[in-house]
Design a protein around this motif. Structure first.
Motif, short mmCIF file in Angstrom:
data_model
loop_
_atom_site.label_atom_id
_atom_site.label_comp_id
_atom_site.label_asym_id
_atom_site.label_seq_id
_atom_site.Cartn_x
_atom_site.Cartn_y
_atom_site.Cartn_z
N GLU A 19 7.79 19.29 0.26
CA GLU A 19 8.64 18.17 -0.14
C GLU A 19 9.18 17.51 1.11
O GLU A 19 9.56 18.19 2.08
N ALA A 20 9.21 16.22 1.08
CA ALA A 20 9.75 15.49 2.22
C ALA A 20 11.24 15.76 2.31
O ALA A 20 11.96 15.69 1.33
N GLU A 21 11.69 16.07 3.50
CA GLU A 21 13.12 16.32 3.69
C GLU A 21 13.81 15.00 3.98
O GLU A 21 13.34 14.20 4.78
N PRO A 22 14.95 14.78 3.28
CA PRO A 22 15.66 13.54 3.57
C PRO A 22 16.24 13.58 4.98
O PRO A 22 16.56 14.64 5.48
N GLU A 23 16.33 12.42 5.56
CA GLU A 23 16.91 12.33 6.89
C GLU A 23 18.39 12.67 6.81
O GLU A 23 19.06 12.38 5.83
N LYS A 24 18.88 13.28 7.88
CA LYS A 24 20.29 13.67 7.90
C LYS A 24 21.16 12.44 7.79
O LYS A 24 20.88 11.41 8.36
N GLY A 25 22.26 12.63 7.02
CA GLY A 25 23.18 11.52 6.83
C GLY A 25 22.78 10.61 5.69
O GLY A 25 23.52 9.73 5.32
N GLU A 26 21.59 10.80 5.13
CA GLU A 26 21.11 9.97 4.03
C GLU A 26 21.28 10.73 2.73
O GLU A 26 20.86 11.85 2.60
N GLU A 27 21.92 10.12 1.74
CA GLU A 27 22.05 10.74 0.43
C GLU A 27 21.27 9.91 -0.56
O GLU A 27 21.25 8.68 -0.48
N SER A 28 20.63 10.60 -1.50
CA SER A 28 19.88 9.83 -2.49
C SER A 28 20.84 9.28 -3.53
O SER A 28 21.77 9.96 -3.95
N PRO A 29 20.65 8.04 -3.92
CA PRO A 29 21.54 7.45 -4.92
C PRO A 29 21.24 8.05 -6.29
O PRO A 29 20.18 8.58 -6.54
N GLY A 30 22.21 7.97 -7.19
CA GLY A 30 22.02 8.46 -8.55
C GLY A 30 23.30 9.04 -9.10
O GLY A 30 24.36 8.94 -8.48
N LEU A 31 23.19 9.66 -10.24
CA LEU A 31 24.34 10.26 -10.88
C LEU A 31 24.72 11.57 -10.23
O LEU A 31 23.84 12.37 -9.91
N PRO A 32 26.01 11.83 -10.06
CA PRO A 32 26.42 13.16 -9.62
C PRO A 32 26.25 14.13 -10.80
O PRO A 32 26.03 13.69 -11.93
N PRO A 33 26.32 15.43 -10.54
CA PRO A 33 26.20 16.37 -11.67
C PRO A 33 27.26 16.05 -12.73
O PRO A 33 28.40 15.73 -12.40
N ILE A 34 26.86 16.15 -13.99
CA ILE A 34 27.76 15.81 -15.08
C ILE A 34 28.33 17.08 -15.69
O ILE A 34 27.57 17.98 -16.08
N LEU A 78 29.62 5.88 -17.47
CA LEU A 78 29.95 7.11 -16.79
C LEU A 78 29.46 6.98 -15.35
O LEU A 78 28.26 6.76 -15.13
N PHE A 79 30.38 7.06 -14.40
CA PHE A 79 30.06 6.88 -12.98
C PHE A 79 29.36 5.55 -12.74
O PHE A 79 28.48 5.43 -11.88
N GLY A 80 29.72 4.52 -13.51
CA GLY A 80 29.15 3.19 -13.32
C GLY A 80 27.82 2.97 -14.01
O GLY A 80 27.21 1.93 -13.84
N PHE A 81 27.33 3.95 -14.78
CA PHE A 81 26.06 3.83 -15.49
C PHE A 81 26.32 3.80 -16.99
O PHE A 81 27.16 4.55 -17.49
#
Length: 191
Positions: A19-34, A78-81
């Motif tokens: 799996e490609a590792e995300p670059e440090k400091g980069e967070e993937s957008p999306g919903l936080p855990p619910i 919920l969280f803007g979605f």
């Protein structure tokens, strides 16, 4: 130009299993855990308790309690979605107002729907030992599922929603013979 597509090929972006590792400091957008507590603002329905007969009872005889609750959907953000939340009742805790409670997987049923006579025991009935006015209520535990537009997904946990109180008046009943006294007919009912 005869074999135009011969130079076309597929390029593999990564090796399968890696799996490609995300670059440090980069967070993937999306919903936080619910969490189930995040859904409390969607306000699942509260249960209203009904006591039979007519929110009255007799000391020493069962009073029957029922509530109505069914799966229902609430919509909102919920969280803007935009999400839909489906609440399904999983248990009912009947608080009879005299310190006694009973938890059931059933919302109860009226004597008429059960084909039973009044003052007969049911799964959600209660017998009071003293006369008085009691504040009874039912608390409903809901399981939740969310839909973000791709189908229903369960959310771990449950929400316990307390219901409003309903006053139940319990009376004493005394029997008396009207045809004969116990001295005249000692085997009569009530003697």
């Amino acid at each position: 130009m005869v074999d135009w597509d011969s130079n076309r090929g597929c390029w593999q972006n990564s090796i399968p299993g890696e799996e490609a590792e995300p670059e440090k400091g980069e967070e993937s957008p999306g919903l936080p855990p619910i969490a189930i507590t995040d859904l409390a603002t969607f306000a699942p329905a509260e249960g209203r308790i009904v006591g039979e007969p007519d929110s009255l009872g007799v000391v020493g005889l069962p009073a029957n309690f029922v509530t109505e609750a069914s799966p229902h959907v609430r919509s909102g953000d919920l969280f803007g979605f935009p999400v839909d939340v489906r609440f399904t009742p999983v248990s009912y805790t009947f608080d009879y107002g005299d310190g006694e409670t009973r938890t059931s997987s059933s919302p109860g049923a009226s004597w008429a729907s059960l084909g039973q006579a009044q003052f007969t025991p049911t799964d959600t009935s209660h017998t009071y030992s003293e006369r008085g006015t009691y504040d009874a209520r039912v608390d409903i535990a809901y399981a939740a599922e969310i839909d973000l537009g791709a189908g229903w997904f369960p959310v771990e946990g449950q929400l316990d929603i307390p219901g409003p109180t309903q006053q139940i008046r319990i009376f004493e009943a005394h029997t008396a013979l009207v045809a004969r006294t116990c001295a005249e007919q000692p085997t009569a009912p009530g003697c």
